[in-house]
Design an enzyme around this catalytic site. Structure first.
Site, PDB file in Angstrom:
ATOM      1  N   GLU A 104      40.413  37.855  49.748  1.00  0.00           N
ATOM      2  CA  GLU A 104      40.754  36.610  50.450  1.00  0.00           C
ATOM      3  C   GLU A 104      42.246  36.579  50.805  1.00  0.00           C
ATOM      4  OE1 GLU A 104      38.784  34.357  47.269  1.00  0.00           O
ATOM      5  OE2 GLU A 104      37.930  33.133  48.870  1.00  0.00           O
ATOM      6  N   GLU A 124      32.090  37.384  43.837  1.00  0.00           N
ATOM      7  CA  GLU A 124      32.052  36.141  43.062  1.00  0.00           C
ATOM      8  C   GLU A 124      30.648  35.749  42.615  1.00  0.00           C
ATOM      9  OE1 GLU A 124      33.906  36.727  45.631  1.00  0.00           O
ATOM     10  OE2 GLU A 124      35.838  35.735  45.492  1.00  0.00           O
TER      11      GLU A 124
HETATM   12  N1  T1G Z   1      40.518  39.198  36.064  1.00  0.00           N
HETATM   13  C1  T1G Z   1      40.934  39.532  34.810  1.00  0.00           C
HETATM   14  N2  T1G Z   1      40.742  40.754  34.251  1.00  0.00           N
HETATM   15  C2  T1G Z   1      40.087  41.664  35.000  1.00  0.00           C
HETATM   16  C3  T1G Z   1      39.618  41.388  36.308  1.00  0.00           C
HETATM   17  C4  T1G Z   1      39.870  40.097  36.843  1.00  0.00           C
HETATM   18  N3  T1G Z   1      39.491  39.755  38.068  1.00  0.00           N
HETATM   19  N4  T1G Z   1      39.011  42.513  36.772  1.00  0.00           N
HETATM   20  C5  T1G Z   1      39.092  43.431  35.801  1.00  0.00           C
HETATM   21  N5  T1G Z   1      39.740  42.936  34.741  1.00  0.00           N
HETATM   22  C6  T1G Z   1      40.067  43.647  33.507  1.00  0.00           C
HETATM   23  C7  T1G Z   1      38.806  44.076  32.747  1.00  0.00           C
HETATM   24  O1  T1G Z   1      38.363  43.020  31.919  1.00  0.00           O
HETATM   25  C8  T1G Z   1      39.347  45.254  31.959  1.00  0.00           C
HETATM   26  O2  T1G Z   1      40.110  44.707  30.889  1.00  0.00           O
HETATM   27  C9  T1G Z   1      40.346  45.901  32.914  1.00  0.00           C
HETATM   28  O3  T1G Z   1      40.714  44.862  33.858  1.00  0.00           O
HETATM   29  C10 T1G Z   1      39.768  47.084  33.651  1.00  0.00           C
HETATM   30  O4  T1G Z   1      38.547  46.611  34.266  1.00  0.00           O
HETATM   31  C11 T1G Z   1      39.252  32.864  43.981  1.00  0.00           C
HETATM   32  C12 T1G Z   1      37.278  33.036  42.167  1.00  0.00           C
HETATM   33  C13 T1G Z   1      38.237  45.872  39.655  1.00  0.00           C
HETATM   34  C14 T1G Z   1      36.160  47.200  40.073  1.00  0.00           C
HETATM   35  O5  T1G Z   1      34.904  39.949  40.203  1.00  0.00           O
HETATM   36  O6  T1G Z   1      34.854  44.529  39.337  1.00  0.00           O
HETATM   37  O7  T1G Z   1      38.571  36.195  42.706  1.00  0.00           O
HETATM   38  O8  T1G Z   1      38.754  45.646  28.977  1.00  0.00           O
HETATM   39  O9  T1G Z   1      37.056  48.181  32.989  1.00  0.00           O
HETATM   40  O10 T1G Z   1      35.764  49.996  35.805  1.00  0.00           O
HETATM   41  O11 T1G Z   1      37.455  33.555  45.265  1.00  0.00           O
HETATM   42  O12 T1G Z   1      37.221  45.471  36.985  1.00  0.00           O
HETATM   43  O13 T1G Z   1      40.807  46.861  29.828  1.00  0.00           O
HETATM   44  O14 T1G Z   1      41.028  44.660  28.612  1.00  0.00           O
HETATM   45  O15 T1G Z   1      36.195  46.867  34.991  1.00  0.00           O
HETATM   46  O16 T1G Z   1      38.004  50.510  36.953  1.00  0.00           O
HETATM   47  C15 T1G Z   1      36.589  38.357  41.628  1.00  0.00           C
HETATM   48  C16 T1G Z   1      36.064  42.086  38.731  1.00  0.00           C
HETATM   49  C17 T1G Z   1      37.156  37.435  40.600  1.00  0.00           C
HETATM   50  C18 T1G Z   1      36.338  41.832  40.202  1.00  0.00           C
HETATM   51  C19 T1G Z   1      37.735  47.826  38.239  1.00  0.00           C
HETATM   52  N6  T1G Z   1      36.849  39.718  41.269  1.00  0.00           N
HETATM   53  N7  T1G Z   1      36.531  43.385  38.331  1.00  0.00           N
HETATM   54  O17 T1G Z   1      36.701  48.451  37.527  1.00  0.00           O
HETATM   55  O18 T1G Z   1      37.866  48.748  35.288  1.00  0.00           O
HETATM   56  S1  T1G Z   1      36.780  35.747  40.949  1.00  0.00           S
HETATM   57  C20 T1G Z   1      35.956  40.412  40.547  1.00  0.00           C
HETATM   58  C21 T1G Z   1      35.835  44.513  38.647  1.00  0.00           C
HETATM   59  C22 T1G Z   1      37.712  35.438  42.323  1.00  0.00           C
HETATM   60  C23 T1G Z   1      38.269  33.962  44.188  1.00  0.00           C
HETATM   61  C24 T1G Z   1      37.357  34.196  43.043  1.00  0.00           C
HETATM   62  C25 T1G Z   1      36.361  45.783  38.048  1.00  0.00           C
HETATM   63  C26 T1G Z   1      37.138  46.657  39.040  1.00  0.00           C
HETATM   64  P1  T1G Z   1      40.186  45.516  29.478  1.00  0.00           P
HETATM   65  P2  T1G Z   1      37.297  47.598  34.327  1.00  0.00           P
HETATM   66  P3  T1G Z   1      37.052  49.523  36.383  1.00  0.00           P
END
Ligand code: T1G
Length: 688
Positions: A104, A124
């Protein structure tokens, strides 16, 4: 050190975000971005602005760990409203996976340059949310409502190539993202390209698109709130002004972020990652180098397991009992690939490169160079011990020996190995090349490095691993047998098979217990139970199953099981007769049973066993049980898994109902787990 910095090169401001591990848009990042953008937009030496990230990815979204806490300004919508006021060209330089709020953020920019391997997406819905920073309003203005709905409701990222094709990416960088983005931006300035704010565009949406889309996702998104809210928000984008649409999106987002569904799905997001955190394993734990894999047994499971490794570039030797059987197994794998190609999920080239890695053999000596050998032979202890014996002759102390057994005692299997410390369970779920869960079963002697290697391997083949101790059925099947027990007893007590299934389907399970048994084959469970003593399971509950199998009615594969499959699927009348006969034989009282009791007897049996598994140390933590049962058996993700669901429902209530069940069923199966009793006590104390 600020997580957001900027510098000016040739009158272009380069704003860099550096917030490991995934540049989540935490408060510090939002504040830093706001401050830097305010500064450069007023700076006359700056003609254009680039936003780029350090580390492995562009912003991967809002910081999910902030959800549920008091919001701290500036929120993402405020930041994006500020960005919309900027009069200078804003260019996003995207690498890695720009997801959610990260994507976004790029949509708030006027141009997007993507690295060729980068992806963008709005995941999301996987968190029970909708994009909450204008994504449902800007994206349809950029690519049209149809494509926007596919991305938002599907929740899956798209490649840079696809993003370029549909107009999201303006330029694809091949070599150096920053250099090429600077060059692209210099050209924008030279050509006097305008700021291109998506908020100023209109949405293209075909008539009836939204009504049709609701029908299209009805089955897949059954029970989920977020995908349907996403359709409403995109529809609002096509009917309201931009600001009204953003306000609509914001309201929907706020409803969802505080909903039990989103809390459940966010719980699973973090739980799936926590499951790989094992005490005693850290970055210093020795990981074995697994280059060559062997699979013993070319049945459905063996072939499925082999495909996981072939698809991820591992050479695989598939061993069978004879050359003909080995050839047949290879053909089975090719057929699975061909059907995948037919579904458009892979190309002929991909199949050919996978098949080129496959060697079929009937000679154990061909396994001597394998670093990991997984046996997937018939579920019989003697046969598995023979396999281990054969492996002792051809493998050395470096080879990891894994068993795919579902129920057998892996400690016993390991006893026969020359190196018991190298033996581990790798329990795949059928179909093994599709189901995401992998239970890693550690024996009393499994070396910590072998467990760590298995965890790393799981990720390299795209599986979500959960570590289990050794017990009958490990985590998933042990819980499933309790759920199945209650369904079987309810059948004898007079609940019709299709009513039990419909109740569980309506709860959110992908299918009812009996439909699942018919699909998998009733005979598998019947054979497994033949090895058990009557103390270990409730013979009554599975008496109809045994009678059906005895009469050759083993499920869908024989045209009849709990249902008849002659064109359409109808309840097998024989089941109703057998239920009455078995109720009579075992003295089970028949009665009218409410839908509520059917649901709670089956689901609470799952919950109680899940807590027992945790308190016995078979599972490391309660959230591991949730990961297993959502990924392994399709427990509805919007309920967060059996144990998260128990917390949402209330431990005290569950305990009360279990006591009522014990009155009619006896407490052989309804004695509450100690952990559940303790949690109920804590809950009562909290609510005082
Ligand atoms: N927020 C906080 N921590 C996150 C995070 C996030 N968005 N994404 C990953 N982490 C942490 C995860 O918990 C782990 O922590 C570390 O990063 C590595 O992640 C306003 C409301 C990006 C594809 O849904 O899909 O934006 O265990 O093991 O396999 O509209 O992480 O090491 O302590 O998964 O290489 C939308 C979620 C949020 C993406 C990387 N975004 N993340 O995968 O590593 S809502 C998501 C992923 C939002 C807006 C809305 C994957 C990755 P730790 P990982 P990975």
């Amino acid at each position: 050190m600020s997580v957001v910095t900027s510098r000016i090169e040739n009158n272009i401001s380069i704003i860099t975000i550096d917030n490991p591990p995934v540049n989540a848009l935490s408060h510090a990042v939002r504040q830093g971005l706001s401050d830097e953008l305010k500064g450069v937009s007023k700076n006359d030496d700056v003609a254009a602005i680039i936003i780029i990230c350090n580390g492995r990815t562009f912003c991967a979204g809002a910081d999910i760990s902030e959800f549920g806490k008091p919001p701290k300004s500036p929120g993402l919508p405020e930041l994006m409203a500020e960005m919309d006021m900027i009069e200078k060209p804003l260019v996003a330089a995207v690498h890695g996976t720009a997801l959610g709020g990260g994507f976004e953020l790029t949509l708030c920019c006027h141009y997007r340059v993507m690295e060729s391997a980068a992806k963008v997406g709005l995941p999301e819905v996987n968190l029970g949310l909708i994009p909450g920073a204008g994504g449902t309003q800007r994206l349809p203005r950029l690519i049209g409502a149809q494509e926007a709905l596919d991305m938002i409701c599907g929740g899956k990222p798209i490649s840079a190539k696809k993003a370029y094709e549909i107009g999201i990416a303006d330029h694809i960088s091949k070599e150096n993202l920053l250099k090429e983005t600077i060059k692209y931006t210099e050209d924008l300035i030279k050509e006097g390209k305008p700021t291109k704010r998506l908020r100023d565009l209109d949405v293209v949406a075909a008539n009836d698109l939204f009504k049709e889309y609701r029908k299209k996702i009805a089955h897949k998104s059954r029970g989920f709130l977020a995908p349907f809210a996403a359709i409403e928000a995109v529809q609002a984008a096509s009917e309201l002004s931009f600001d009204q649409g953003v306000a609509f999106e914001r309201e929907k987002f706020k409803e969802l972020v505080s909903s039990p569904q989103s809390k459940a799905q966010r719980h699973l997001f973090f739980s799936e990652r926590a499951a790989s955190k094992i005490p005693g394993i850290d970055k210093t734990t020795p990981i074995r180098d697994v280059k060559k894999v062997a699979i013993i047994g070319g049945g459905l499971m063996g072939c499925g397991i082999a495909i996981n490794f072939l698809n991820n570039g591992f050479p695989v030797t598939l061993l069978e009992v004879s050359a003909d059987a080995a050839t047949a197994a290879k053909e089975k794998i090719e057929n699975i690939y061909r059907s995948t190609i037919k579904k458009g999920r892979m190309s002929e080239d991909q199949m050919n490169s996978s098949m080129a890695l496959l060697t079929a053999s009937d000679d154990y000596n061909d396994l001597s160079a394998s670093d990991l050998i997984i046996e997937a032979v018939f579920e019989d202890m003697a046969i598995k011990k023979q396999v281990i014996n054969n492996l002792n002759k051809v493998t050395d102390e470096n080879a990891i020996i894994a068993t795919n057994t579902s129920f057998l005692d892996i400690n016993e299997i390991a006893e026969g190995a020359a190196h018991p410390e190298n033996v581990i369970g790798l329990h795949f779920f059928s179909p093994a090349h599709i189901m995401p869960l992998l239970e890693i079963v550690k024996t009393d002697k499994s070396d910590i490095g072998v467990i760590a290697t298995a965890l790393k391997l799981a990720k390299s083949i795209g599986k979500t691993p959960v570590v289990s101790g050794v017990c009958y059925g490990f985590i998933a099947n042990r819980m499933s047998s309790c759920y199945g027990r209650e369904a079987g007893l309810l059948l004898l007590e007079g609940a019709p098979v299709d009513r039990i299934d419909k109740t569980l389907y309506d709860f959110g399970m992908p299918m009812g217990m009996f439909s699942m048994l018919d699909m998998a084959g009733i005979d598998i469970g019947v054979m497994a139970r033949e090895k058990l003593s009557s103390e270990e399971y409730d013979e009554r509950a599975f008496s109809v199953h045994a009678a059906l199998v005895k009469s050759g009615q083993k499920g869908k594969k024989t045209g009849a099981g709990f249902y008849k499959y002659n064109g359409d699927k109808t309840p097998n009348q024989r089941v109703a007769e057998l239920s009455a006969e078995m109720a009579d034989k075992y003295g089970v009282k028949r009665r009218d049973i409410t839908t509520k009791e059917i649901e709670e007897r089956c689901i609470f049996a799952l919950i109680n066993e899940g807590f027992k598994i945790v308190e016995e140390g078979i599972a490391l933590r309660a959230s591991d049980v949730d990961v297993v049962y959502t990924l392994g058996f399709g427990f509805p993700r919007y309920r967060g898994g059996p144990l998260h669901y128990a917390q949402q429902l209330g431990f005290t209530y569950i305990l009360k109902r279990m006591k009522e069940f014990a009155k009619t069923q006896g407490d052989r199966w309804w004695a509450p787990s100690k952990m559940l009793v303790k949690l109920a006590e804590e809950e009562r104390e909290e609510n005082v």
